[in-house]
Design a protein around this motif. Sequence first.
Motif, PDB file in Angstrom:
ATOM      1  N   SER A   1      21.393  12.794 -31.826  1.00  0.00           N
ATOM      2  CA  SER A   1      20.016  12.299 -31.848  1.00  0.00           C
ATOM      3  C   SER A   1      19.049  13.329 -31.251  1.00  0.00           C
ATOM      4  N   GLU A   2      17.763  13.115 -31.488  1.00  0.00           N
ATOM      5  CA  GLU A   2      16.749  13.998 -30.913  1.00  0.00           C
ATOM      6  C   GLU A   2      16.796  13.957 -29.390  1.00  0.00           C
ATOM      7  N   THR A   3      17.049  12.766 -28.845  1.00  0.00           N
ATOM      8  CA  THR A   3      17.155  12.651 -27.388  1.00  0.00           C
ATOM      9  C   THR A   3      18.338  13.465 -26.868  1.00  0.00           C
ATOM     10  N   GLU A   4      19.445  13.406 -27.565  1.00  0.00           N
ATOM     11  CA  GLU A   4      20.628  14.157 -27.134  1.00  0.00           C
ATOM     12  C   GLU A   4      20.417  15.663 -27.253  1.00  0.00           C
ATOM     13  N   ARG A   5      19.666  16.096 -28.278  1.00  0.00           N
ATOM     14  CA  ARG A   5      19.323  17.513 -28.386  1.00  0.00           C
ATOM     15  C   ARG A   5      18.483  17.956 -27.180  1.00  0.00           C
ATOM     16  N   ARG A   6      17.516  17.104 -26.816  1.00  0.00           N
ATOM     17  CA  ARG A   6      16.662  17.440 -25.675  1.00  0.00           C
ATOM     18  C   ARG A   6      17.470  17.468 -24.382  1.00  0.00           C
ATOM     19  N   LEU A   7      18.393  16.510 -24.230  1.00  0.00           N
ATOM     20  CA  LEU A   7      19.230  16.481 -23.028  1.00  0.00           C
ATOM     21  C   LEU A   7      20.112  17.724 -22.935  1.00  0.00           C
ATOM     22  N   LEU A   8      20.637  18.166 -24.081  1.00  0.00           N
ATOM     23  CA  LEU A   8      21.448  19.385 -24.076  1.00  0.00           C
ATOM     24  C   LEU A   8      20.606  20.581 -23.658  1.00  0.00           C
ATOM     25  N   ALA A   9      19.399  20.683 -24.208  1.00  0.00           N
ATOM     26  CA  ALA A   9      18.519  21.802 -23.845  1.00  0.00           C
ATOM     27  C   ALA A   9      18.186  21.786 -22.354  1.00  0.00           C
ATOM     28  N   ASN A  10      17.911  20.602 -21.813  1.00  0.00           N
ATOM     29  CA  ASN A  10      17.608  20.496 -20.383  1.00  0.00           C
ATOM     30  C   ASN A  10      18.808  20.873 -19.530  1.00  0.00           C
ATOM     31  N   LEU A  11      20.010  20.465 -19.982  1.00  0.00           N
ATOM     32  CA  LEU A  11      21.220  20.789 -19.227  1.00  0.00           C
ATOM     33  C   LEU A  11      21.481  22.286 -19.238  1.00  0.00           C
ATOM     34  N   ILE A  12      21.274  22.931 -20.379  1.00  0.00           N
ATOM     35  CA  ILE A  12      21.444  24.385 -20.451  1.00  0.00           C
ATOM     36  C   ILE A  12      20.443  25.083 -19.533  1.00  0.00           C
ATOM     37  N   ARG A  13      19.224  24.593 -19.521  1.00  0.00           N
ATOM     38  CA  ARG A  13      18.201  25.176 -18.643  1.00  0.00           C
ATOM     39  C   ARG A  13      18.616  25.012 -17.173  1.00  0.00           C
ATOM     40  N   GLU A  14      19.163  23.867 -16.834  1.00  0.00           N
ATOM     41  CA  GLU A  14      19.590  23.615 -15.454  1.00  0.00           C
ATOM     42  C   GLU A  14      20.765  24.504 -15.057  1.00  0.00           C
TER      43      GLU A  14
ATOM     44  N   ALA B   1      25.166  24.423 -36.397  1.00  0.00           N
ATOM     45  CA  ALA B   1      24.088  25.344 -36.791  1.00  0.00           C
ATOM     46  C   ALA B   1      22.736  24.810 -36.335  1.00  0.00           C
ATOM     47  N   ALA B   2      22.499  23.523 -36.510  1.00  0.00           N
ATOM     48  CA  ALA B   2      21.229  22.931 -36.083  1.00  0.00           C
ATOM     49  C   ALA B   2      21.087  23.009 -34.562  1.00  0.00           C
ATOM     50  N   LEU B   3      22.163  22.744 -33.832  1.00  0.00           N
ATOM     51  CA  LEU B   3      22.104  22.811 -32.377  1.00  0.00           C
ATOM     52  C   LEU B   3      21.854  24.239 -31.897  1.00  0.00           C
ATOM     53  N   THR B   4      22.491  25.191 -32.564  1.00  0.00           N
ATOM     54  CA  THR B   4      22.313  26.593 -32.164  1.00  0.00           C
ATOM     55  C   THR B   4      20.880  27.038 -32.385  1.00  0.00           C
ATOM     56  N   ARG B   5      20.267  26.595 -33.464  1.00  0.00           N
ATOM     57  CA  ARG B   5      18.855  26.912 -33.682  1.00  0.00           C
ATOM     58  C   ARG B   5      17.996  26.379 -32.541  1.00  0.00           C
ATOM     59  N   ASP B   6      18.303  25.148 -32.084  1.00  0.00           N
ATOM     60  CA  ASP B   6      17.568  24.584 -30.945  1.00  0.00           C
ATOM     61  C   ASP B   6      17.737  25.438 -29.696  1.00  0.00           C
ATOM     62  N   VAL B   7      18.998  25.828 -29.440  1.00  0.00           N
ATOM     63  CA  VAL B   7      19.294  26.613 -28.240  1.00  0.00           C
ATOM     64  C   VAL B   7      18.573  27.956 -28.294  1.00  0.00           C
ATOM     65  N   LYS B   8      18.656  28.629 -29.445  1.00  0.00           N
ATOM     66  CA  LYS B   8      18.056  29.964 -29.557  1.00  0.00           C
ATOM     67  C   LYS B   8      16.528  29.910 -29.470  1.00  0.00           C
ATOM     68  N   ALA B   9      15.953  28.759 -29.840  1.00  0.00           N
ATOM     69  CA  ALA B   9      14.497  28.618 -29.742  1.00  0.00           C
ATOM     70  C   ALA B   9      14.040  28.459 -28.299  1.00  0.00           C
TER      71      ALA B   9
END
Length: 526
Positions: free
Chosen positions: A75-88, A107-115
Amino acid sequence: MSHVLLLTLYDQGAMGLRQLSSVLKADGHQVSVVYLKKYRIVLKSSVQTPPDEMLHEGVDLLGRDTVMSISAPVSETERRLLANLIRELAPDLIAFSLRSVTLAVAAALTRDVKARCQTPVVWGGIGPTLEPDRCLQACDLVCRGEGEGAIVDLARALDGGASWEAIPNLWGKRGGGRPAFRNPPRPLIRDLDALPYLDTSPEGKYTIENDAVIRKDPAISNFELLYETSSTRGCPFACTYCCNEALRHLYEGQPPVRRRSVDHVVGELVAARGAHAIDRVNFQDDVFSMDRKWLAEFCERYKREVGLPFWCYVHPQGLHAETLTMLRDAGMHWATLGIQSGSRRVLEQVYGRNSQREAIIGTARQLIGLGVDVNVDIMTNNPLETDRDCRDTLQLLVDLPRGARLNGGLSKLSVFPATRIIEILNDTPRPTGPLAANRDAYNVLYLLSRQSRAPGQLLVTMSRWRWLMTRPALLRTLLWPVRLRAALAHVRRSFPLWLKRRLPPPLWNAMRSVKNRLVGSRKPTG
């Protein structure tokens, strides 16, 4: 030392990822592990999957189409949570461990991470190994084949600011429009005992599921009931639909099967039992029952030092009655036989298997006689099967001894990249006739053959009734008694977990100890 974040999709057990974590920690690196989404088998009608996502499909015991690869989109929420966890966590490297069925999601998750960050992303696992060029379009680096050596070399390179372009197993991009580098794989790890045990510690583990981050390993609570490991790498066979056949070409000339010593396997289980109070063991070897000499030593040590019920895959080829008796005496209470088809033509000409009908039936009969719960694997919806092939499979299922059960249902033939069956499917004419409309009907008959009390030969006769075979919905009504029994079985399986949550730990442990003694003393039935 470098901080590596390991991420896996739809895989709580994740033995490969746990092995990477343990070798990185042994080399002094910090490791965080993210389990993104849990693995569940779900009804196909209940999940929406990306149009470019490869699916592994099946049929459950109630005749319903299932998906066995992706339980729900991220989900979009889970994508955001992953990004926040990586930042932390601020890792120096992000490593995805992937199967072919999760590449589109990754592939979609990696695009989020790289952004969001400049952290390098490497993909590894069987999916990137089979499709490295496709994967390299989505990430910075791809690891082909066994990744333990590559991930450690990569972490060391990050420590010293060195180039990773010469690291064996790695494919990667270069800047300035230069062509990608594609390094050959290093030799297979021959001495598996040189690897540390799987990482099952609770530290640094995170689960993202149901729009929440849970700071724990999702499998830790399962370890108290079930512990998964493997004594081997590789498979002695080369089935056309399996990734092991493709790996043989990648590592041509090297031994396809390597096995840990008995001392290493037993040592891991003793340590795991001490840490997690495990209740039973699942050996995930492609074929556990090979090598009688190794098994003789293992059974003696396992019974004496571990003493827990266990499950494994067995293969009828070269399997002697003495070996089965030895395994049962050591604690084998569950076993799975890979049958796939009852048609000799399909087995030999399409699947590249040499399973003999008599050996399959004989092995199942011996196992049941020893008191072992037997499951069988069947692969269905093969577009090259004729009506005769399907009827041969049904006849084999009918002829199996009564106690043999289908392994959770049926698995539909899934065609994975770089496997030899792709060429076979492309070069072989499809059978003509009404079979395409009958596949669902045969699936129901397969299920009925192992779950209903109808005479087996009656089911074979029904498979010849054209009118009935073109109406699978009518056949499914015969599965309603099975559905009732399944509901009762679900209650029976769920009750121990419900009880555990409500009993004081000393009382629960005492009850479990009594149960283990009773299970271990169960007498063979014939």
